[in-house]
Structures are given as C-alpha cells and as structure tokens.
Design an enzyme around this catalytic site. Structure first.
Site, mmCIF file in Angstrom:
data_model
loop_
_atom_site.group_PDB
_atom_site.id
_atom_site.type_symbol
_atom_site.label_atom_id
_atom_site.label_comp_id
_atom_site.label_asym_id
_atom_site.label_seq_id
_atom_site.Cartn_x
_atom_site.Cartn_y
_atom_site.Cartn_z
ATOM 1 N N TYR A 138 51.898 44.875 39.391
ATOM 2 C CA TYR A 138 51.701 44.070 40.593
ATOM 3 C C TYR A 138 53.043 43.671 41.199
ATOM 4 C CZ TYR A 138 49.535 40.529 43.627
ATOM 5 O OH TYR A 138 49.108 39.798 44.705
ATOM 6 N N LYS A 185 54.335 44.880 44.925
ATOM 7 C CA LYS A 185 54.589 43.910 45.994
ATOM 8 C C LYS A 185 56.069 43.899 46.399
ATOM 9 C CE LYS A 185 50.352 42.480 46.552
ATOM 10 N NZ LYS A 185 49.601 42.721 47.803
ATOM 11 N N VAL A 219 46.137 31.949 45.394
ATOM 12 C CA VAL A 219 45.102 31.728 46.405
ATOM 13 C C VAL A 219 43.728 31.801 45.755
ATOM 14 C CG1 VAL A 219 44.161 32.531 48.609
ATOM 15 C CG2 VAL A 219 46.604 32.769 48.144
#
Length: 264
Positions: free
Chosen positions: A156, A160, A189
């Site tokens: 990840y 990113k 989030v």
C-alpha cells in the site's frame, strides 16, 4: 447564493472510480449535488440510491484491471457526453500490513494493479480528450501512506508513493495544456476499505510496528480497533475543490485531509 452556483463544477463531466462505496460514493454524490454529470465506475454493484436520485448519473460496471477495460470505460463516457472534464481516481484496496520480509507476491500484484497501474492507465486514457479540450482536472486519492513509510504495509505504501509521484509528473508535463493534476492525502477514513484486506495475508508483526503511528491520528474502541475521525464527506469536499474552477492555479499539489496528522 446557492452552493451549486459557486461550486465551479456544474455541467462538468466527471469520471469517478470506486463510486459504489466509501470516498468514491461520497464524491459522486457531492458532484451530482453540485450539478455535475457523473460517470461512475466500480467493480461492485450499482449504488442504486444514487442512481434513483440523480438522472445525471451513469454507472459503468467493470474490473479496470482487466485488459482493455480502462479504454472501454473512458471511451463510453466520451461517446455519451462528448467530453471528459474531470477524472477522480478513487478506487483502492488496502494491504495486510505486510513488510518487505513477509509480502506475498499475489498481494503485491493486486495492490499495485488497483492502486497504481489502473489510475495511470485512466490518466493515459483521458489525457487525449483533455488536450483536445485544452483543459481538464485530475484528482488522485493517495494517502498519508503516500508520503510516510510508517502508516501502512509495504504494498500500500509503495502504491501510494507511486501515485504521488505520478501526480506530480502529470501535473508538470501537461501544465501548459490547461490540465491540472492534484492529489488528496486522507488519513484514517471511516470506509469499508478494511474489508479489501486479504486476511490470509495479514501480518500482525507489521501491524504492531505501524499501529503506534496510526494511533497518533485515530482513537480506538474498547476492542482496540482504530476509530477514524475523518469522514468520507470531508475527503469528497477536498476532491471537489481541487476539481473545481476555484483551484485553477493549483497544480501538482498534495493536500492532506487528516486533521494535522501530516505534521508529524
């Protein structure tokens, strides 16, 4: 004065990936509320409530990692509307907090394909239309993990970071063509991205190494599960601003949406 009259996105044709849930769904809804025309793409089912409430929403179901799927989707959008004004690369998956010594090959390939390869293919597909129009806006949803090595697993994090680099590269390369490319860097989030983790690849040692950093940003419930403080609507508003005419001189920017987590 109504909100829509100052939004700077009315009547724009907006492609939103990952539109069926999470940040993508919130973003699609916000653009529709502000009188944009939204072409939503997702591998999952149509967000039926959104479709029922907005006749300016078009849904295209596709697995964008499949060969030719990106070009087909963008072509369909352009055929329908005659232009592509905004691309929001929102779809993404998480990893299992794996480290360089524990990453599985298939997890690496999956995360990189969805989080980095597909967004770059989408940018490649929309750029000819935006160049012909002499204008367009791209917003990539990166992450705190796009600028930090201590916020997620290696796949990840690498995906990113790659998206951050691609955002800067596209911004500079096409800044004289009236095309802008910016990114948002959400913190934790409240979405269902955790469900995208393949739990057979979960690395508890990696999670335990990174969680103290994550905990500086989020609280946790009685079971120790992180409780995000950033809502999907908070991220959607940042995306809409970067896509709008109100940010016409903002290009190559990466905007943290994380309640100051970016300061550490």
């Amino acid at each position: 004065m109504s909100k829509s009259s100052v939004s700077g996105v009315q009547n724009k044709v907006v492609i939103v990936t990952g539109c069926s849930s999470g940040i993508g769904l919130a973003t699609a809804r916000l653009f529709l509320d502000r009188q944009a025309l939204v072409f939503g793409i997702d591998v999952g089912a149509i967000p039926q409530k959104l479709a029922d409430e907005h006749n300016t929403f078009t849904f295209h179901r596709a697995n964008l990692t499949n060969s030719g799927a990106v070009d087909e989707a963008v072509s369909q959008c352009h055929q329908q509307y005659g232009r592509v004004d905004v691309l929001v690369n929102c779809a993404g998956v998480s990893d299992g907090w794996s480290s360089a010594d524990s990453i599985h090959e298939d997890e690496w390939e999956r995360v990189m394909a969805i989080n980095l390869t597909v967004p770059i293919r989408l940018m490649k597909a929309v750029l000819p239309f935006m160049k012909d129009q002499k204008g367009g806006a791209i917003v990539n949803v990166a992450s705190k993990a796009g600028v930090s090595g201590a916020a997620a697993g290696i796949a990840y994090t690498a995906s990113k970071h790659g998206l951050v680099g691609a955002t800067k590269n596209v911004a500079w390369r096409f800044h004289q063509d009236g095309i802008r490319c910016n990114g948002v860097l959400p913190g934790g989030v409240a979405t269902d991205i955790a469900s995208s983790v393949q739990m057979d690849h979960f690395d508890p040692a990696g999670f335990n190494a990174f969680f103290p950093i994550v905990q500086m940003h989020v609280s946790k419930d009685s079971e120790g599960t992180p409780v995000p403080v950033i809502g999907v609507d908070d991220v959607a508003r940042g995306i809409a601003f970067l896509a709008s005419d109100e940010s016409k001189m903002i290009n190559g920017a990466l905007i943290p949406i994380d309640n100051a987590w970016s300061t550490i």
